[in-house]
Write an enzyme that holds these catalytic residues in place. Structure first.
Site, PDB file in Angstrom:
ATOM      1  NE  ARG A   1      -2.266  -6.590  13.187  1.00 29.87           N
ATOM      2  CZ  ARG A   1      -2.601  -5.698  14.108  1.00 29.87           C
ATOM      3  NH1 ARG A   1      -3.741  -5.848  14.787  1.00 29.87           N
ATOM      4  NH2 ARG A   1      -1.812  -4.674  14.374  1.00 29.87           N
TER       5      ARG A   1
ATOM      6  NE  ARG B   1      -0.701   0.601   4.981  1.00 27.77           N
ATOM      7  CZ  ARG B   1      -0.398   1.801   5.489  1.00 27.77           C
ATOM      8  NH1 ARG B   1      -0.554   2.895   4.755  1.00 27.77           N
ATOM      9  NH2 ARG B   1       0.086   1.914   6.714  1.00 27.77           N
TER      10      ARG B   1
END
Length: 323
Positions: free
Chosen positions: A147, A92
């Site tokens: 997560r 990212r």
């Protein structure tokens, strides 16, 4: 591994314009060529989207020629090799924009976007990847929602994603675990879910079942963001973060430089004993790594990473295997 003197670290000389200091990047090897992509020099700020290539014979870096659609600059990215093609997924930028799945043909020197984020898996960073002769496996990572503990694979022949049963509550969603494919089983080692994890899980591709694995021997402490490579029936790990920094990703945390190997048949760990005269690298995490063959010797190749002082490293080191 700890009983033979041939298992020692060596520092690999580097010439040319290479990637320089960085962390949270990825390596992949095709023959005598090592490819490096992604990373950050300062926390959460990606550096570039150049694909660097290192020749293991001449020990020289260059920027690989590339056409097609390349991933944008990112960190927390992973990549693996199948044949002469490198598969790059995730990562990212500072705005939490995620890359999809890309391939780089090392013969044609061409990038291809295979599945954009909105058509493939949910975007993520600090996931883990491993491959066999047909599939690219992706486990865990940090998505916008947090997560995850999911396992997927991209079939490079059918050119589509496959979803496997989730790991279940025993295997928490996590970032930066170790991932390795050994004899038809996918191994998930450790990782981070707000704290460092010390558990191991194994997915049998034939039975499609997960197992929580208990190991013995010199069991490594909990950790994340560490190199892991398979070698025969063994899994070798190096370094990583054993305790997070109070500033989390903005700091270095407690980093280690130890090496361990796990026998996946006996489930016994063994710790590598330092060898006199070896060029042992400093403790680190968030480094790029791959299995490589250097001067006819198989082993673990590691580039850069974050140091205990929170400074990014730019060395290239190799640990030969002879067990």
């Amino acid at each position: 591994m700890s009983l033979v003197p041939e298992n020692k670290w060596v520092k690999v000389g580097q010439k040319g314009a290479g990637p320089g200091p960085r962390s949270s990047h990825a390596l992949a090897v095709v023959g005598d060529k090592v490819y490096c992509f992604g990373g950050e020099l300062k926390p959460t700020i990606p550096i570039d989207n150049d694909l660097f290539v290192f020749d293991l014979k001449t020990q020289e870096w260059s920027v690989a020629p590339a056409t097609g659609d390349a991933p944008f600059p990112c960190f927390g990215v992973s990549m693996v090799t199948i044949g002469t093609t490198i598969y790059v997924y995730g990562g990212r930028d500072e705005a939490r924009k995620y890359n999809g799945l890309y391939s780089y043909d090392t013969v044609a020197n061409k990038w291809e976007s295979l599945t954009p984020v909105d058509e493939g898996l949910p975007g993520r960073s600090y996931h883990s990847m491993a491959g066999d002769d047909r599939k690219v496996y992706v486990f865990g990572g940090v998505c916008r929602e947090g997560r995850v503990n999911t396992l997927h694979a991209y079939d490079v022949v059918d050119r589509k994603w496959v979803e496997y049963p989730a790991a279940g509550e025993a295997c928490k969603g996590r970032g930066a675990p170790g991932l390795a494919v050994v004899k038809g089983k996918v191994w998930v080692l450790f990782g981070f879910d707000g704290e460092e994890l010390d558990d191991i899980h194994c997915f049998d591709l034939a039975s499609q079942k997960w197992t929580h694995v208990e190991t013995t021997g010199d069991v490594p402490p909990a950790r994340s963001v560490f190199p892991v490579v398979p070698y025969g029936k063994h899994i070798v790990i190096y370094g990583g973060e054993e305790e997070p920094h109070e500033l989390m990703h903005m700091g270095a945390g407690k980093l280690t430089g130890d090496v361990y190997k796990l026998d996946t048949e006996t489930l016994v760990w063994e710790k590598h004993v330092d060898v006199a005269g070896e060029e042992k690298p400093s403790p680190r995490g968030w480094c790029a790594f791959a299995f490589a063959v250097k001067d006819g010797e198989e082993g673990l190749l590691v580039h850069g990473g974050n140091s205990p002082t929170n400074e990014r490293l730019d060395d290239l080191v190799f640990l030969g295997f002879s067990f």
